[in-house]
Design a protein around this motif. Sequence first.
Motif, PDB file in Angstrom:
ATOM      1  N   UNK A 201      55.175  37.603  69.746  1.00 42.76           N
ATOM      2  CA  UNK A 201      56.171  36.563  69.539  1.00 42.76           C
ATOM      3  C   UNK A 201      55.990  36.079  68.107  1.00 42.76           C
ATOM      4  N   UNK A 202      57.086  36.065  67.326  1.00 41.51           N
ATOM      5  CA  UNK A 202      57.000  35.682  65.921  1.00 41.51           C
ATOM      6  C   UNK A 202      57.690  34.346  65.695  1.00 41.51           C
ATOM      7  N   UNK A 203      57.166  33.581  64.737  1.00 43.31           N
ATOM      8  CA  UNK A 203      57.729  32.271  64.423  1.00 43.31           C
ATOM      9  C   UNK A 203      57.303  31.876  63.014  1.00 43.31           C
ATOM     10  N   UNK A 204      57.896  30.800  62.514  1.00 42.01           N
ATOM     11  CA  UNK A 204      57.501  30.190  61.248  1.00 42.01           C
ATOM     12  C   UNK A 204      56.664  28.963  61.570  1.00 42.01           C
ATOM     13  N   UNK A 205      55.467  28.888  61.004  1.00 36.14           N
ATOM     14  CA  UNK A 205      54.554  27.788  61.298  1.00 36.14           C
ATOM     15  C   UNK A 205      54.256  26.939  60.079  1.00 36.14           C
ATOM     16  N   UNK A 206      53.706  25.766  60.350  1.00 33.31           N
ATOM     17  CA  UNK A 206      53.326  24.829  59.298  1.00 33.31           C
ATOM     18  C   UNK A 206      51.865  24.449  59.483  1.00 33.31           C
ATOM     19  N   UNK A 207      51.107  24.532  58.400  1.00 29.83           N
ATOM     20  CA  UNK A 207      49.681  24.234  58.460  1.00 29.83           C
ATOM     21  C   UNK A 207      49.466  22.718  58.474  1.00 29.83           C
ATOM     22  N   UNK A 208      48.587  22.265  59.373  1.00 27.14           N
ATOM     23  CA  UNK A 208      48.239  20.853  59.474  1.00 27.14           C
ATOM     24  C   UNK A 208      46.729  20.693  59.385  1.00 27.14           C
TER      25      UNK A 208
END
Length: 395
Positions: A67-74
Amino acid sequence: MNYTTGLHQLSIHISKIALTGAKFALLLPIIMFLLPGCSKKQEKPRPKPPVPVKVSTAVQKDVPVQVKAIGNVEAYNTVSIKAQVNGQIARVHFREGQEVKKGDLLITIDPRPFETALKQAQANLLKDQAQARNADEQVRRYGGLVKDGIVTREQYDQLKTSADAFAATLASDQAAVESAKIQLAYCFIRSPINGRTGNLMVQQGNLVKANDVPVLVTINQINPVYVTFSVPENDLLEIKKYMAGGRLKVAAAIPNDVRPPETGTISFLDNMVDSTTGTIKLKGTFVNAERRLWPGQFVNVIVVLTTRPDSVVVPTQAIQTGQQGPFVFVVKADKSVELRQVTVGTALNGETVIEKGVQSGETVVIDGQLRLMPGVKIEIKQPEQGNKVKTQPAG
């Protein structure tokens, strides 16, 4: 009709009607028109040349289901440092952007007013302790006298009340001393976590107020670190299924970074689907030992659900779409092509799984499909320089 026969019959006809030279000149164009027609009928149709194409072989291999997605680092943990007492910043003990450890001294607020308040509280405690000891001694002395009837019971009760009052005063003084110590400790601001400091908002020499804004500095813990991303709710059932069987692996690829992606595990699945977007939020935890992932950064996230063994795959560019669905051109032994409808599965890294329609080892066309029809002969082109697709001769 061949050339000789036609010419002979035409000559007989001309002699019978005894044409003059002028009439023969009128018939000459007709003769010239008939002669090419007779010769064309003798020519055979030329065969069509083979169509140049590129091909590849369907192979069988293990394919991961992703499953692919765009993520944001926190940041794993974020602390906003504020002053807890009023005073002047006497010294800053760190550089902006510096790595700090839990307990490291960051900022010193002028401690002298708080040291004075502590000494005063301690002096009050000593004074009240002496008075309390004297009151306790009088209660002990008058306790024996009241039994002998030398002093009245009322006098004894007054002394006992005074001693109890001094005991309460001592408790208040001790609390005041502890409060003064705490206020003095607030003058020395220390890091509560391991992390990296940000921009210092208030410089040395400035006056600060307790819990005022802006914050003095923000510390982000980036080792480990979170990556937050959202997936369509259609993938929720599969994700929950594989999470129940153990920890799911997740990879975070940094755009334009040729190094392998960072790997981590899914550590959070939100308790509800966002009804406005039809997605659900997840978090992955990454060790981030090399500090490659940075808070606020966008990354490409890949969740590996499982691996499908022995799947037949072909290059994605081999798959065409027609009125009856996806299809590929399969090369037969005589170097002609066959149009074959296929059922496609997941696509990964330029390859697509073929659920039905192609067997492992069959050759498919990957370039030049626009000029092909079923039964057309083909010619294998050599791959271009730098072409990563492996080609081979058909048949």
